[in-house]
Enzyme design. Structure first.
Site, PDB file in Angstrom:
ATOM      1  N   ASP A  43     -19.480  39.748  29.625  1.00 27.73           N
ATOM      2  CA  ASP A  43     -19.439  40.251  28.253  1.00 27.73           C
ATOM      3  C   ASP A  43     -18.221  41.145  28.046  1.00 27.73           C
ATOM      4  O   ASP A  43     -18.102  41.807  27.022  1.00 27.73           O
ATOM      5  CB  ASP A  43     -20.717  41.027  27.929  1.00 27.73           C
ATOM      6  CG  ASP A  43     -20.927  42.219  28.852  1.00 27.73           C
ATOM      7  OD1 ASP A  43     -20.497  42.152  30.019  1.00 27.73           O
ATOM      8  OD2 ASP A  43     -21.528  43.221  28.416  1.00 27.73           O
ATOM      9  N   GLU A  97     -24.250  32.498  45.144  1.00 27.29           N
ATOM     10  CA  GLU A  97     -24.126  33.465  44.057  1.00 27.29           C
ATOM     11  C   GLU A  97     -23.553  34.756  44.622  1.00 27.29           C
ATOM     12  O   GLU A  97     -24.121  35.351  45.545  1.00 27.29           O
ATOM     13  CB  GLU A  97     -25.464  33.745  43.376  1.00 27.29           C
ATOM     14  CG  GLU A  97     -25.321  34.729  42.216  1.00 27.29           C
ATOM     15  CD  GLU A  97     -26.565  34.869  41.339  1.00 27.29           C
ATOM     16  OE1 GLU A  97     -26.542  35.717  40.428  1.00 27.29           O
ATOM     17  OE2 GLU A  97     -27.548  34.133  41.569  1.00 27.29           O
ATOM     18  N   ASP A 104     -18.778  43.327  37.983  1.00 29.81           N
ATOM     19  CA  ASP A 104     -18.092  44.528  37.517  1.00 29.81           C
ATOM     20  C   ASP A 104     -16.690  44.140  37.049  1.00 29.81           C
ATOM     21  O   ASP A 104     -15.911  43.576  37.820  1.00 29.81           O
ATOM     22  CB  ASP A 104     -18.004  45.543  38.660  1.00 29.81           C
ATOM     23  CG  ASP A 104     -17.579  46.932  38.190  1.00 29.81           C
ATOM     24  OD1 ASP A 104     -16.784  47.016  37.225  1.00 29.81           O
ATOM     25  OD2 ASP A 104     -18.028  47.925  38.782  1.00 29.81           O
TER      26      ASP A 104
END
Length: 237
Positions: A166, A56, A130
């Site tokens: 998102d 990750e 980001d």
């Protein structure tokens, strides 16, 4: 030219308990990268040889990383995060749950990507990174042709790359970049798949923030084509 993938390295001063974990626990589970070389065997980085290793990049506060490690005790997890406050948060979860199948790399993820052995990763997560929304910062976005070359090298044939965001511009950017790359295929069956998380999905804190803002995240899944087949493919874009 600043091409870092991350922003700050630290935030508010750590509470004494978390600072103690950074000083005592982190050195025990920090993944060490050999200077100018590659790690010989990822299995040797864990106390018990895992059946697979998942990576990750940018684990934030570590909630997703720790939850995956709890759900899959036979898998070894490598979490990359340069933000010390996020690392400290993850360490509290590791200590609380007694997780022995997590290793943390608390520096620039590019260093660990260079050091990982070929075909050593069975699943890769890039969740709510980001988006670097300003055009002059696009070069700092993690997903690019060069990075995907690295992903393709270190991922096993058939391994899964999970991306979530998102930020729609970053979603479009990522989809365009990956579909151009011959080593990856988009795991999609229907028009609404990209709005539905995988069945074994674990919510992240940034995902929860997006929902509170009334925004709907996008979930993309790609698989690493078998190396022989990828050589015969043509880019989709």
């Amino acid at each position: 030219m600043d091409t870092r993938w991350y922003g700050r390295r630290s935030g508010k001063k750590l509470r004494p308990g978390r600072q103690a974990l950074v000083e005592t626990l982190l050195p025990k589970i920090r993944l060490k990268v050999p200077t100018g070389g590659r790690i010989g065997s990822l299995a040797d980085c864990f106390p018990h040889a895992p059946k697979d290793v998942w990576l990750e990049i940018g684990f934030g506060g570590g909630e997703h990383l720790a939850a995956q490690a709890r759900a899959h005790p036979d898998i070894g997890f490598i979490g990359c995060e340069p933000f010390v406050n996020g690392v400290a948060s993850a360490l509290t979860l590791v200590e609380h749950d007694g997780l022995t199948n997590i290793r943390i790399f608390d520096d620039d993820a590019r260093l660990i990507l260079d050091a990982l052995p070929d075909a050593s990763i069975g699943r890769l997560f890039l969740l709510f990174a980001d988006p670097w929304p300003k055009r002059r910062h696009e070069r700092r976005r993690l997903v690019s042709g060069n990075t995907l070359d690295q992903f393709a090298r270190l991922m096993k044939d058939g391994a899964e790359f999970r991306f979530a965001s998102d930020h729609m511009d970053y979603v479009r950017w990522t989809l365009e970049q990956v579909l151009r790359h011959l080593s990856f295929a988009w795991l999609v069956c229907g028009a609404g798949d990209w709005r539905q998380p995988p069945p074994d999905w674990i919510e992240t804190r940034y995902e929860a923030k997006a929902f509170r803002r009334g925004e709907n995240p996008v979930y993309l899944r790609f698989f690493r084509r078998p190396r022989a087949a990828a050589a015969d493919e043509k880019p989709l874009l």
